[in-house]
Each structure stands twice: as structure tokens, then as C-alpha cells.
Scaffold this active site. Structure first.
Site, PDB file in Angstrom:
ATOM      1  N   LEU A  61      -4.021  24.512 111.900  1.00  0.00           N
ATOM      2  CA  LEU A  61      -4.040  23.157 112.474  1.00  0.00           C
ATOM      3  C   LEU A  61      -5.248  22.335 112.035  1.00  0.00           C
ATOM      4  O   LEU A  61      -5.290  21.134 112.268  1.00  0.00           O
ATOM      5  CB  LEU A  61      -3.970  23.236 114.002  1.00  0.00           C
ATOM      6  CG  LEU A  61      -2.636  23.782 114.542  1.00  0.00           C
ATOM      7  CD1 LEU A  61      -2.662  23.893 116.057  1.00  0.00           C
ATOM      8  CD2 LEU A  61      -1.464  22.901 114.100  1.00  0.00           C
ATOM      9  N   ARG A  62      -6.229  22.953 111.407  1.00  0.00           N
ATOM     10  CA  ARG A  62      -7.371  22.257 110.774  1.00  0.00           C
ATOM     11  C   ARG A  62      -8.326  21.559 111.743  1.00  0.00           C
ATOM     12  O   ARG A  62      -9.257  20.901 111.296  1.00  0.00           O
ATOM     13  CB  ARG A  62      -6.879  21.219 109.749  1.00  0.00           C
ATOM     14  CG  ARG A  62      -5.927  21.767 108.717  1.00  0.00           C
ATOM     15  CD  ARG A  62      -6.567  22.816 107.837  1.00  0.00           C
ATOM     16  NE  ARG A  62      -5.670  23.253 106.770  1.00  0.00           N
ATOM     17  CZ  ARG A  62      -5.640  24.493 106.299  1.00  0.00           C
ATOM     18  NH1 ARG A  62      -6.429  25.423 106.802  1.00  0.00           N
ATOM     19  NH2 ARG A  62      -4.824  24.824 105.324  1.00  0.00           N
ATOM     20  N   ASN A  92      -9.469  29.769 111.121  1.00  0.00           N
ATOM     21  CA  ASN A  92     -10.327  29.361 109.985  1.00  0.00           C
ATOM     22  C   ASN A  92     -10.575  27.857 109.987  1.00  0.00           C
ATOM     23  O   ASN A  92     -10.297  27.147 109.034  1.00  0.00           O
ATOM     24  CB  ASN A  92      -9.732  29.830 108.655  1.00  0.00           C
ATOM     25  CG  ASN A  92      -8.364  29.251 108.357  1.00  0.00           C
ATOM     26  OD1 ASN A  92      -7.643  28.854 109.276  1.00  0.00           O
ATOM     27  ND2 ASN A  92      -8.001  29.192 107.101  1.00  0.00           N
ATOM     28  N   ASP A 152      -7.588  35.452 109.054  1.00  0.00           N
ATOM     29  CA  ASP A 152      -6.680  34.929 108.031  1.00  0.00           C
ATOM     30  C   ASP A 152      -7.343  33.950 107.070  1.00  0.00           C
ATOM     31  O   ASP A 152      -8.120  33.095 107.459  1.00  0.00           O
ATOM     32  CB  ASP A 152      -5.479  34.242 108.668  1.00  0.00           C
ATOM     33  CG  ASP A 152      -4.489  33.816 107.601  1.00  0.00           C
ATOM     34  OD1 ASP A 152      -4.048  34.697 106.853  1.00  0.00           O
ATOM     35  OD2 ASP A 152      -4.202  32.615 107.486  1.00  0.00           O
ATOM     36  N   ASP A 305       2.920  30.122 108.182  1.00  0.00           N
ATOM     37  CA  ASP A 305       1.676  29.918 107.427  1.00  0.00           C
ATOM     38  C   ASP A 305       1.534  28.440 107.032  1.00  0.00           C
ATOM     39  O   ASP A 305       1.054  28.120 105.935  1.00  0.00           O
ATOM     40  CB  ASP A 305       1.600  30.832 106.198  1.00  0.00           C
ATOM     41  CG  ASP A 305       0.173  30.940 105.646  1.00  0.00           C
ATOM     42  OD1 ASP A 305      -0.761  30.380 106.258  1.00  0.00           O
ATOM     43  OD2 ASP A 305       0.002  31.570 104.590  1.00  0.00           O
ATOM     44  N   HIS A 309      -2.903  20.342 103.618  1.00  0.00           N
ATOM     45  CA  HIS A 309      -4.038  19.984 102.776  1.00  0.00           C
ATOM     46  C   HIS A 309      -3.961  18.517 102.399  1.00  0.00           C
ATOM     47  O   HIS A 309      -2.873  17.988 102.175  1.00  0.00           O
ATOM     48  CB  HIS A 309      -4.066  20.830 101.495  1.00  0.00           C
ATOM     49  CG  HIS A 309      -4.507  22.243 101.732  1.00  0.00           C
ATOM     50  ND1 HIS A 309      -5.802  22.567 102.074  1.00  0.00           N
ATOM     51  CD2 HIS A 309      -3.824  23.409 101.703  1.00  0.00           C
ATOM     52  CE1 HIS A 309      -5.889  23.883 102.234  1.00  0.00           C
ATOM     53  NE2 HIS A 309      -4.701  24.418 102.022  1.00  0.00           N
TER      54      HIS A 309
HETATM   55 ZN    ZN Z   1      -3.228  34.392 105.204  1.00  0.00          ZN
END
Ligand code: ZN
Lengths: 436, 315
Positions: A61-62, A92, A152, A305, A309
Site C-alpha cells: 500500500l506504500r 516494506n 517481503d 502482490d 509504482h
Molecule cells: Zn515478495
């Protein structure tokens, strides 16, 4: 007159039966043939399939950090558009979700959107660096009640760190979701290592780098009797190892992404980074093995996944571009195309692989319920005989990096209900989920 | 033909026609008037995002002999090295009215990105991209081989070529394998197993780890440059051992068949992949490769921008 719920008429249930389904007060009120209710909004679902709301165990989701690519809200809207009622936010972000503060922030943002459940996934190690355990207990005990832990994007590559993580999460009934990638075999890797990478002169990402970690972690989880989930399996060899483990009763589950069920490394010949993803697109042989494994249950679930971007991180040379592709809005159509229309799975299996099983693995108790009276009304409707053409400029996500631009796909998601509230009606998002 | 990105863009007839055009252009260049007016008023940009003075000068000389205007956009101090995106560079070149862009780039596929994008309309000529291809080098190599070994034939049928060294990272090798195969030559790759790509099985080549066994049976020995950065990277134990197995030294020179030739795309590591006395021997055509490079690059520009080949007898 105020709307008193929704009456879905003549819909095909996952088991194939045709019924009406009445949603009131956030729950499935009744489920039968020929329900009448004058106060409910009627939805004619003739020819459509009703499924429990889809549950994604692997979403990026950034937020916090890269709100220009996606936010919790924009990702939630993208999810509702794709028929999801729950998504799982990978840690991440920047800062990394390796502590209670960040997972609670993401959880609250999800609640504010009100479009679906956002379940934060906690980092296994501090800063995703693979060295020291993150605050697993604090995240588990936070309001976000984290149960799934993953680094991840990075692999928990040190075998001792992985062992300790698998052991420690047993206290919280947790699961480690491993991104299986042996780092020293994949330094600078750009795409699947094989015939195509040899011709293109792009550095290879060998299947063995994934399979070696899958095999190691299966042996570790068996040794310490914990719970392991393998993220995005991409290789025929990985499938074989998981099949072996399951036959021995080892506690491992696995996921496959929609894109790995359809696309191959041949697409890299365009050098268009929209096809650059980690783990990479593999070969047709791998694709067929993954489909077979999803059908026979060796692979438990489909997870998107979803990796948004910005334009500039994809509008460049392949080796400069970021890894990742969008997934939420196309996931069910890709599964219909690859698994249902090809007769490998029926809709009951789709409900299991995209809702029931991921909810079970994540411990999401109000999600992934069978369509039954009294259950929270997390429900979606797909018209499997309609088709649509993917247009990157029309996606709901903030980003545009769908690998399916221009594809005509079967299956139009028409309605999504989250806890009885409609988030998607006739293919249109009806609740914006508040402001950005 | 609008772009030259890969040898796989060419049919056999097109490849032969470029070589024939190069032959005619070489004849012109040898005459009193070195310049042709063919590309007067056309703008060719040399976009070199990676240093390569040799290739840039070769393309520049080729363009000037065809009377084109040449703009050099080289790596040192250019926007490309300052992190300007490929897209912005392309938009700039489009605004400058470039008719062709000769691009050297460290990223495999960068020329194709330029050609496929809507950022600019110019013809794109790949002057070496990452570890992908270097088609003009392969064409000049084929031109050189044809001159020495083809006995007047238009193609390279029946000619046997050994390509020796770091195939894994070599764009020269990839383009040469495709072109030699297209023109009917047979190719043997000789390399340590660490420097051959996984996935090579489907390539139309023989593979050997034994240089001595291959040398006597080939007409051409084409040596590849060993990059310094491969030395410390587990590909082979050290430079001495590499030279011992895969270097072309004077002992191996004696194993070569009577009319065979030695090639190298340059720049050479004398004493590593090739001994000085071999590089300077009568079998070596390495200096000639450089001069042929200009004629072949003239032919590429001629065919792409003038839209025709130059047949024998034409002026
Ligand atoms: Zn991954």
C-alpha cells in the site's frame, strides 16, 4: 424511504445453486429461493456468481512513505473495485512496519477508509535487514493484532534468524510469510534465468534461488513445529518441494500471484519494465505447474502482490526500473481466465483460494466465511459471462503499472459488500472512503 | 528498415546488402573524393551514455563522410550521466530534430526502449547496449571475414568461426552469433563454463571448453575482451589461469590452419586474452577491423537514412 439492506436475486452460489441472498444490518439475513423484501434495494444477479468477499494476503500500500504511488485509501478503493473485502498491508514502507506504531497507523487508516479490512503485516526483522527480530509481540498485542509477519521484498535469508522467528511467533499463533530468494544467487538479477535472459543480456534470477529457500524453510518449520507460508511461488520445482512437504504433513501453506498464472518471461523481450517483477515471470512450464498446483491445493491461495509504482520508476531502462505490478483490480478476472474457463477449478474452489483459505491463514475471523445466515456480509458478485478491456489509464489505483493493459479479460466484478455496506455497485465505487 | 537494434531485425538479404553497400562505400572512400553528399542536411546524434571513444569516432567519421551533421552527446558531463531520464533525453533529441540516434548505453534494451517509445521519431542505431548486442560490430566483423575467407561468395556459407572468452557478458558475441548463423557460417564458442550463459542450449552453436581442440578446425579465431571487473568475481581463479586455458598465444597460433585469421573487437588486453606477438602477427586483421568499421557504419546509416542500398556500379 431508507434503504434497509440489499436483496441479491437469482445469483449462482459458489456451489452452483441459484438463490436469493438478503443482506441487512451488516449480516447475511437470509439465503433461500424466492426471498421478497420490499424495503431492500434489489440487485438482479441473474447469470452472476456470488462469492464471499475476496481476501488478499499480499498487498503493497506504500503508506507511509510513498503516498505518490499508493495510499491505504487508494489501495482500498482499488481492492473494493476488484471484489476484495480484506487486504494485507506488507511492511516494506518508509518507515518500515516493524513496530506497533506503524502497524497501528496503517490499521487506523484502513478503518478510516471504511472500504475493507486492512490487516497490517509486521516485519520479521528490524528494518527488514534480516539481522534482529522486530517487535513481534508489540505488533501482535497492538490494536492491529498482527499475526502475519514477513520481510517481503527481502528474504529472511540467515537460517538462524529464520529459525528463531519461526519459534518466537508460536507464542502469538503467528505465521512467517517468506519471500523465498537466496540473496547471493540473485545479486543484480533482472529476470528469470533461462533462454530468454541469455538472449536479452539481462542478469538471470535462477529458479534454484527460490527453491533452495523453500526447501530450507520447510525443513526448519518441521524441525521447530511452527507455521510457514511461502509467498508468491513461481517455479515448477518449488511446487514439487511444497507437494512433498504437504504429503509429510509439514505445516506449510503457499500462494501464487495472478500474474504468475498467466504471464511468462517471453514478455521481457519488449524490455518494457511493466513486466519486471520480483520474483520474476517464469516459463510456460512453470505457469502450467502453478495452475495445476492451485487446482489440487498444493498451492493454497491466490495473493496479488499488488505493487504500485509511480510512472517514473517504470518509464526507464529495464535495469533501472522498480520491480512490481498492480494486481487487485484484475486478480479475479485472471483467475477466471486461467483456472475457471480452463475447467481446472469451479467457483467453490475460487471462493476457497481467494477468500476462505487466505482468511484462515491470516486469522481474519470475520472474513472468508462461507455464505451462510448470520455471517458478516462480506460478499462480492462477478458476472463471469461479461468481459472487459484493461486500460491502465482507468485503473482505480494511484499507479498505472498493470501488465494487462489492453488485455480483454473475462469476468466483471459488479458488486462488493463490506460488512453489509455496498462499496461497489454495478462496477462503480459508491463510497469514496473519505478524502485523501 | 527503420532501426538497427539487434541482428535479429535483419533478413539475410538485408545483411548481405549492408555488406555490399559497405564494399562500394569503401571503394569511394579510397578514391580522391572522400565525401558523399547523401545525408546532407540530416542530423545524426551520437548518444553515448557509456564511454567508448572508438565506436563513437567510427560512427562520427561514417556520418561525416556521408555529409551528415553530427552532434555528440557523450557520457562525461552530459545529462545522461547526471541521472536525467532516458525519456527526457529522448524528448530533447526529438526537439533538436535528430534524424538518427546512435546510442551506446550500459543498460541492455535501452535502444529498444527509445525505438518503441513515443518520445521521439528518429531512427535508432544500437552502438552497444549492456550485455545484449552490438550489431554494427558484428556487421563489420562479417565484412572482414567475408573479405578474407569467402572467396567471392556474398555470404559466409561453410566458414568456421571460434568465438573465445567471456560470452556471458559480451554483446559482441551475441550479435556475432546471430549474424554468423544468418550468413551460413558455423560457430564454436570456447569459454570457461562460468562465462557461458544458462539458457545457451538452444543457440545455434557448438560449445567447447578446450581451445586447443577447436583451433585447428576453424577459419577465424575471434577473441573477446576480458573485463577487469570479472577478475575478482569467481568466474576464474586468476588471470594467469585464464590465459593458460583461453588465451591466444604464439603456441596456439601455430595450431591454426594455414589461411585462418585472428580477430578482436578491441580494446585488447595484451598478455591476457591475446599475446602481443599474436595481435601483431600476419594472421591478425585487428587493425583492419577498425578501418572496415567506418565503411560498414556508413552503409548502416546509408541504408537506414537514405532508405536504399548502394549497388555495385552506382555512383
Ligand atoms: Zn515478495
Amino acid at each position: 424511504m431508507t434503504v434497509k439492506g440489499y436483496l441479491i436475486k437469482n445469483a449462482q452460489m459458489p456451489d452452483g445453486g441459484i438463490k436469493d441472498l438478503l443482506i441487512t444490518d451488516g449480516r447475511i439475513h437470509s439465503l433461500a429461493v424466492g426471498i421478497n423484501d420490499a424495503t431492500a434495494t434489489i440487485i438482479d444477479a441473474k447469470g452472476c456468481v456470488v462469492l464471499p468477499g475476496l481476501v488478499d494476503l499480499h498487498t503493497h500500500l506504500r503508506q507511509p512513505g510513498r503516498e505518490d504511488a499508493e495510499t491505504v485509501l487508494s489501495g482500498s478503493r482499488s481492492g473494493a473495485k476488484g471484489g476484495f473485502t480484506a487486504i494485507s498491508a506488507m511492511p516494506n514502507t518508509s518507515p518500515v512496519a516493524d513496530n506497533a506504531g506503524v502497524v497501528e497507523q496503517v490499521f487506523r487508516l484502513g478503518q478510516q477508509s471504511g472500504l475493507l479490512d486492512v490487516f497490517p503485516i509486521g516485519a520479521v526483522t528490524q528494518g527488514l535487514e534480516g539481522a534482529a527480530l522486530s517487535e513481534i509481540g508489540a505488533m501482535a498485542d497492538s490494536i492491529a493484532q498482527v499475526r502475519v509477519f514477513s520481510d517481503d521484498g527481502n528474504c529472511v535469508f540467515d537460517p538462524l534468524v529464520m529459525r528463531r522467528a519461526l519459534e518466537y511467533i508460536k507464542k502469538f499463533n503467528g505465521v512467517i510469510a517468506q519471500h523465498a530468494q537466496e540473496p547471493s544467487l540473485t545479486v543484480g538479477s533482472q529476470m528469470n534465468e533461462g533462454e530468454v535472459s541469455a538472449v536479452l543480456g539481462l542478469k538471470g534470477w535462477p529458479a534454484v534461488a527460490e527453491e533452495a529457500i523453500i526447501a530450507r524453510d520447510i525443513l526448519l518449520v518441521d524441525h521447530v513445529k511452527s507455521r510457514l507460508h511461502i509467498c508468491h511461488v513461481t517455479t515448477a520445482g518449488g511446487v514439487e518441494i511444497i507437494r512433498w512437504a504437504k504429503a509429510r504433513g509439514i505445516n506449510v501453506t503457499a500462494e501464487v500471484t495472478p500474474h504468475h498464472l498467466l504471464l511468462t518471461d517471453e514478455l521481457a523481450r519488449s524490455y518494457d519494465p511493466v513486466f519486471k517483477v520480483n520474483p520474476p515471470l517464469r516459463t510456460q512450464k512453470d505457469v502450467m505447474a502453478l495452475r495445476e498446483a492451485l487446482a489440487d491445493g498444493t498451492i493454497d491461495i491466490v495473493a496479488t502482490d499488488h505493487a504500485p509504482h509511480t510512472m517514473e520508476s517504470k518509464e526507464c531502462e529495464w535495469q533501472e526500473a522498480s520491480f512490481g505490478m498492480l494486481g487487485l483490480e484484475t486478480a479475479l478476472s485472471i483467475v477466471q481466465k486461467t483456472m475457471v474457463d480452463s475447467k481446472l477449478m469451479d467457483w467453490a474452489q475460487v471462493a476457497d483460494r481467494l477468500s476462505t483459505a487466505p482468511a484462515r491463514i491470516g486469522g481474519y475471523s470475520d472474513q472468508g466465511r462461507n455464505l451462510e445466515i448470520g455471517a458478516k456480509a462480506n460478499v462480492m458478485i462477478i458476472n463471469p459471462s461479461a468481459s472487459w478491456t484493461v486500460d491502465k489509464d482507468l485503473v482505480v489505483s494511484k499507479s498505472r503499472n498493470t501488465p494487462f493493459h489492453g488485455y480483454e479479460l473475462p469476468g466483471v466484478v459488479t458488486h462488493t459488500f463490506f460488512n453489509g455496506m455496498a462499496t461497489l455497485i454495478d462496477g462503480a465505487l459508491i463510497n469514496s472512503g473519505g478524502s485523501e | 528498415m527503420r532501426h538497427l537494434l539487434s541482428i535479429s531485425d535483419l533478413s539475410k538479404a538485408e545483411a548481405v546488402s549492408i555488406l555490399d553497400t559497405a564494399t562500394e562505400l569503401a571503394r569511394v572512400s579510397d578514391g580522391a573524393v572522400k565525401k558523399l553528399p547523401t545525408l546532407r542536411g540530416r542530423t545524426i546524434v551520437n548518444l553515448f551514455a557509456e564511454d567508448s571513444t572508438r565506436t563513437r569516432i567510427s560512427f562520427e567519421a561514417a556520418a561525416k563522410r556521408l555529409s551528415a551533421d553530427v552532434i555528440n552527446f557523450s557520457a562525461k558531463g552530459s545529462s545522461v550521466s547526471k541521472g536525467e531520464s532516458l525519456k527526457d533525453t529522448a524528448l530533447t533529441l526529438q526537439a533538436m530534430g535528430a534524424d538518427a540516434v546512435v546510442i551506446r548505453h550500459g543498460a541492455s534494451g535501452a535502444p529498444q526502449r527509445l525505438a518503441d517509445s513515443e518520445w521521439m521519431l528518429a531512427s535508432v542505431i544500437n552502438a552497444g547496449d549492456g550485455t545484449h548486442e552490438h550489431p554494427s560490430q558484428a556487421l563489420l566483423d562479417a565484412f572482414t571475414i567475408r573479405k578474407h575467407c569467402a572467396k567471392g561468395a556474398p555470404d559466409l556459407a561453410g566458414i568456421r568461426v571460434a568465438i573465445v572468452g567471456d560470452v556471458l557478458h559480451s554483446r559482441v558475441a551475441r550479435s556475432n552469433i546471430l549474424l554468423l548463423n544468418l550468413l551460413g557460417a558455423s560457430v564454436s564458442l570456447v569459454a570457461p563454463p562460468t562465462l557461458l550463459p544458462v539458457g545457451i542450449e538452444k543457440w545455434p552453436v557448438d560449445i567447447s571448453y578446450d581451445f586447443d581442440a577447436v583451433i585447428p578446425s576453424v577459419d577465424v579465431v575471434m577473441m573477446l575482451r576480458v573485463q577487469q571487473e570479472r577478475m575478482s568475481n569467481l568466474f576464474f581463479p586468476n588471470a594467469r589461469e585464464y590465459s593458460r586455458y583461453f588465451g591466444l598465444n604464439s603456441d596456439r597460433l601455430k595450431l591454426m590452419s594455414p589461411h585462418s585469421i585472428v580477430m578482436h573487437p578491441g580494446p585488447m588486453n595484451r598478455g591476457l586474452e591475446i599475446a602481443a606477438e599474436v595481435a601483431d602477427s600476419a594472421r591478425s586483421v585487428i587493425v583492419e577491423q577498425v578501418s572496415n568499421g567506418v565503411s560498414v557504419r556508413m552503409a548502416i546509416l546509408y541504408v537506414l537514412l537514405a532508405g536504399q542500398s548502394l549497388e555495385a556500379g552506382e555512383k
